[in-house]
Every structure is written in structure tokens, then in C-alpha cells.
Design a protein around this motif. Structure first.
Motif, short mmCIF file in Angstrom:
data_model
loop_
_atom_site.label_atom_id
_atom_site.label_comp_id
_atom_site.label_asym_id
_atom_site.label_seq_id
_atom_site.Cartn_x
_atom_site.Cartn_y
_atom_site.Cartn_z
N ALA A 92 0.87 -1.19 0.07
CA ALA A 92 0.18 0.09 -0.18
C ALA A 92 0.90 1.34 -0.06
CB ALA A 92 -0.98 -0.12 1.22
N ASP A 93 1.95 1.31 0.74
CA ASP A 93 2.70 2.47 0.89
C ASP A 93 3.47 2.58 -0.47
OD1 ASP A 93 2.14 2.91 3.61
OD2 ASP A 93 4.02 1.68 4.36
N LEU A 94 4.11 1.38 -0.98
CA LEU A 94 4.80 1.66 -2.34
C LEU A 94 3.75 2.16 -3.37
CD1 LEU A 94 7.17 1.53 -4.21
CD2 LEU A 94 6.75 -1.20 -4.25
N SER A 95 2.47 1.52 -3.58
CA SER A 95 1.43 2.01 -4.43
C SER A 95 1.38 3.49 -4.51
CB SER A 95 0.24 1.35 -4.21
OG SER A 95 -0.66 1.67 -5.24
N GLN A 96 1.00 3.96 -3.10
CA GLN A 96 0.77 5.48 -2.71
C GLN A 96 2.13 6.52 -3.31
OE1 GLN A 96 -2.21 7.17 -1.82
NE2 GLN A 96 -0.76 8.70 -2.58
N ARG A 97 3.24 6.04 -3.12
CA ARG A 97 4.48 6.56 -3.65
C ARG A 97 4.72 6.58 -4.92
NH1 ARG A 97 6.92 3.35 0.47
NH2 ARG A 97 8.26 2.32 -1.26
N LEU A 98 4.23 5.38 -5.77
CA LEU A 98 4.26 5.37 -6.98
C LEU A 98 3.13 6.20 -7.71
CD1 LEU A 98 5.12 3.89 -9.58
CD2 LEU A 98 3.69 2.17 -9.13
N PHE A 99 1.96 6.45 -6.86
CA PHE A 99 0.73 7.35 -7.58
C PHE A 99 1.42 8.91 -7.67
CE2 PHE A 99 -2.76 9.93 -6.58
CZ PHE A 99 -3.72 9.59 -7.49
N ASP A 100 2.01 9.05 -6.23
CA ASP A 100 2.52 10.38 -6.24
C ASP A 100 3.69 10.74 -6.97
OD1 ASP A 100 0.79 10.58 -3.87
OD2 ASP A 100 2.44 10.23 -2.42
N ILE A 101 4.32 9.90 -7.59
CA ILE A 101 5.46 10.09 -8.36
C ILE A 101 4.94 10.41 -9.80
CG2 ILE A 101 7.39 9.16 -9.90
CD1 ILE A 101 8.18 7.62 -7.07
N MET A 102 3.77 9.52 -9.99
CA MET A 102 3.28 9.53 -11.29
C MET A 102 2.73 11.15 -11.71
SD MET A 102 0.50 6.85 -13.02
CE MET A 102 -0.78 7.29 -13.96
N PHE A 103 1.83 11.58 -10.84
CA PHE A 103 1.27 12.64 -11.04
C PHE A 103 1.74 13.97 -10.53
CE2 PHE A 103 -2.17 9.60 -11.05
CZ PHE A 103 -2.83 10.08 -12.36
N THR A 104 3.03 13.80 -9.85
CA THR A 104 4.01 14.64 -9.95
C THR A 104 4.63 14.87 -11.19
OG1 THR A 104 4.30 14.61 -7.80
CG2 THR A 104 6.46 15.55 -8.93
N ASP A 105 5.09 13.94 -11.94
CA ASP A 105 5.81 13.57 -13.21
C ASP A 105 4.52 14.40 -14.19
OD1 ASP A 105 7.57 13.01 -15.18
OD2 ASP A 105 6.30 11.36 -15.95
N MET A 106 3.49 13.93 -14.13
CA MET A 106 2.16 14.53 -14.99
C MET A 106 2.22 16.12 -14.82
SD MET A 106 1.10 12.13 -16.61
CE MET A 106 1.32 10.51 -16.45
N ASP A 107 2.42 16.66 -13.72
CA ASP A 107 2.42 18.12 -13.42
C ASP A 107 3.53 18.84 -14.14
OD1 ASP A 107 3.49 20.33 -11.58
OD2 ASP A 107 1.53 20.31 -11.06
N ARG A 108 4.73 18.06 -13.84
CA ARG A 108 6.00 18.58 -14.40
C ARG A 108 5.82 18.35 -16.06
NH1 ARG A 108 10.01 16.29 -16.75
NH2 ARG A 108 9.51 14.31 -16.19
N ASN A 109 5.47 17.48 -16.70
CA ASN A 109 5.15 17.31 -18.11
C ASN A 109 4.09 18.69 -18.47
OD1 ASN A 109 6.85 15.21 -19.39
ND2 ASN A 109 5.92 14.15 -17.67
N LEU A 110 2.96 18.83 -17.93
CA LEU A 110 1.91 19.81 -18.27
C LEU A 110 2.88 21.20 -18.29
CD1 LEU A 110 -1.12 18.67 -16.34
CD2 LEU A 110 -0.92 18.76 -18.82
N ARG A 111 3.34 21.57 -17.03
CA ARG A 111 4.25 22.81 -17.47
C ARG A 111 5.14 22.61 -18.32
NH1 ARG A 111 3.16 25.24 -12.49
NH2 ARG A 111 2.33 23.52 -10.92
N GLU A 112 6.00 21.74 -18.75
CA GLU A 112 6.94 21.81 -19.99
C GLU A 112 5.98 21.91 -21.32
OE1 GLU A 112 9.35 18.33 -19.67
OE2 GLU A 112 10.36 19.09 -18.03
N MET A 113 4.96 21.27 -21.19
CA MET A 113 4.01 21.82 -22.71
C MET A 113 3.26 22.92 -22.79
SD MET A 113 2.28 17.97 -23.27
CE MET A 113 1.24 18.07 -21.79
N GLY A 114 3.55 23.88 -21.76
CA GLY A 114 3.32 25.35 -21.71
C GLY A 114 1.88 25.57 -21.02
N VAL A 115 1.11 24.67 -20.12
CA VAL A 115 0.10 24.90 -19.50
C VAL A 115 0.67 25.85 -18.39
CG1 VAL A 115 -1.45 23.69 -18.02
CG2 VAL A 115 -0.91 22.44 -20.08
N GLY A 116 -0.16 26.76 -18.26
CA GLY A 116 0.17 27.86 -17.38
C GLY A 116 -0.05 27.42 -15.86
N ASP A 117 0.56 28.13 -14.99
CA ASP A 117 0.39 27.68 -13.42
C ASP A 117 -0.93 27.55 -12.94
OD1 ASP A 117 3.07 27.26 -13.18
OD2 ASP A 117 3.25 29.57 -12.43
N LEU A 118 -1.71 28.43 -13.40
CA LEU A 118 -3.16 28.29 -12.91
C LEU A 118 -3.84 27.23 -13.37
CD1 LEU A 118 -4.30 32.10 -13.12
CD2 LEU A 118 -3.60 30.85 -10.94
#
Length: 184
Positions: free
Chosen positions: A69-95
Motif C-alpha cells: 500500500a505504501d509503495l503504491s501510494q508513492r508510485l501514484f505520487d511520483i506519477m502525478f508529480t511527473d504529469m504536473d511537470r510534463n504539463l508545465r513543460e508543454m506550456g500549461v500555465g500555473d493556474l
């Protein structure tokens, strides 16, 4: 907290990122796009990452342990932190990033539910779930959907061989992508 604890935590974090890297590497394999008809788009890539993350998280859930369960949560967090970073790189504004990430999280949970129901309901149900999700941007060939349904079902079976120790170390071996007879 001693120096050893900090070192161990850093090693754990690196292993978590290795595990996520295995998922992303598998999802980026050209055969999924070239041979199986998955759209080679931002959404198609998200869906393949999500599909492989689903496989790992499903396996961790079936282990029914706090470590899983702990590893699954950490994996989920990493995945969506990466999605956040990718969206920013694609030019989606902070808001707009937070809203987009929330939409992606919702989409991921929808796919988890659809794939769980599809796997429980048999081949036709799994194929329908894949049509609605993995192939959402395209009108796939029946053969491509069948290939991906077989791949997902076989991958679930293979995932039963994974151990919590392997996953915690970031060591993961997925099945090779399916090869379409039309592409062979």
C-alpha cells in the motif's frame, strides 16, 4: 533520525523512481503505437503509462500488505508529480496545471475501475473498457483491441510472479508488447 536513516530513505526514493521509470519505458515502446494502434499522442501516452501503472498498483494491492500500500501510494505520487511537470513543460500555465492534474487523476481512477470491471467480466468486457479508454481518440481495429486485451490479461497473470522486494527495489520485468499479425 540518523545518517543511516537518511541514506536508506534516499535509496528507497531512488528505487521508487526506478520503478516508475520501468513503467514509463514500457509505455514508450514503439510497438504499442506502431503495431497495436494506440494513438501516439499525449493522451495515448498517458493512457499507456496509466495502464502499466495500473498493473503494478493492482499487483501491490493484491499483496495486501502495508508495504504494498505504501509503495503504491508513492508510485501514484511520483506519477502525478511527473504529469504536473510534463504539463508545465508543454506550456500549461500555473493556474491551469492543478485543474489538469485533477482531471488526469479522475481519468486514471476511471480507468482503474474500467479495467478492474473488464478483467472481472471477461474478454468482451475488457475489450469494451479498452475501446472506451486506451483507444478513446481513435476508431481502433478489432484486432488491435483484442491484442491489447490479451496483453493486459496476460500481464496481470505475469504480475503475480512479482515480489514486493523486487518492486521495492525498482526491479520490474513487463511482458514484451504484443505484435500484430497485420504488422508482422
Amino acid at each position: 533520525m540518523g545518517l543511516f536513516d537518511l541514506f536508506r530513505r534516499r535509496q528507497d526514493r531512488e528505487a521508487d523512481y526506478r520503478l516508475y521509470g520501468c513503467i514509463v519505458d514500457q509505455a514508450r515502446m514503439p510497438a504499442f503505437y506502431n503495431d497495436c494502434g494506440v494513438p501516439d499522442t499525449v493522451a495515448g501516452r498517458f493512457d499507456l503509462i496509466g495502464l502499466h501503472a495500473y498493473l503494478v498498483m493492482r499487483c501491490l494491492k493484491e499483496m495486501d500488505s502495508q508495504r504494498g500500500a505504501d509503495l503504491s501510494q508513492r508510485l501514484f505520487d511520483i506519477m502525478f508529480t511527473d504529469m504536473d511537470r510534463n504539463l508545465r513543460e508543454m506550456g500549461v500555465g500555473d493556474l491551469g496545471v492543478g485543474k489538469k492534474v485533477k482531471e488526469l487523476v479522475k481519468a486514471f481512477y476511471g480507468r482503474v475501475k474500467a479495467y478492474d470491471e473488464g478483467l472481472a467480466g471477461g474478454t468482451e468486457n475488457l475489450e469494451d473498457a479498452l475501446r472506451r479508454n486506451l483507444f478513446i481518440e481513435t476508431e481502433p481495429r478489432d484486432g488491435d483491441v483484442a491484442l491489447m486485451a490479451a496483453y493486459l490479461a496476460q500481464s496481470v497473470a505475469v504480475s503475480h510472479r512479482w515480489t514486493i522486494e523486487q518492486l521495492e527495489e525498482g526491479v520490474l520485468q513487463f511482458m514484451p508488447p504484443p505484435v500484430s499479425t497485420a504488422a508482422a
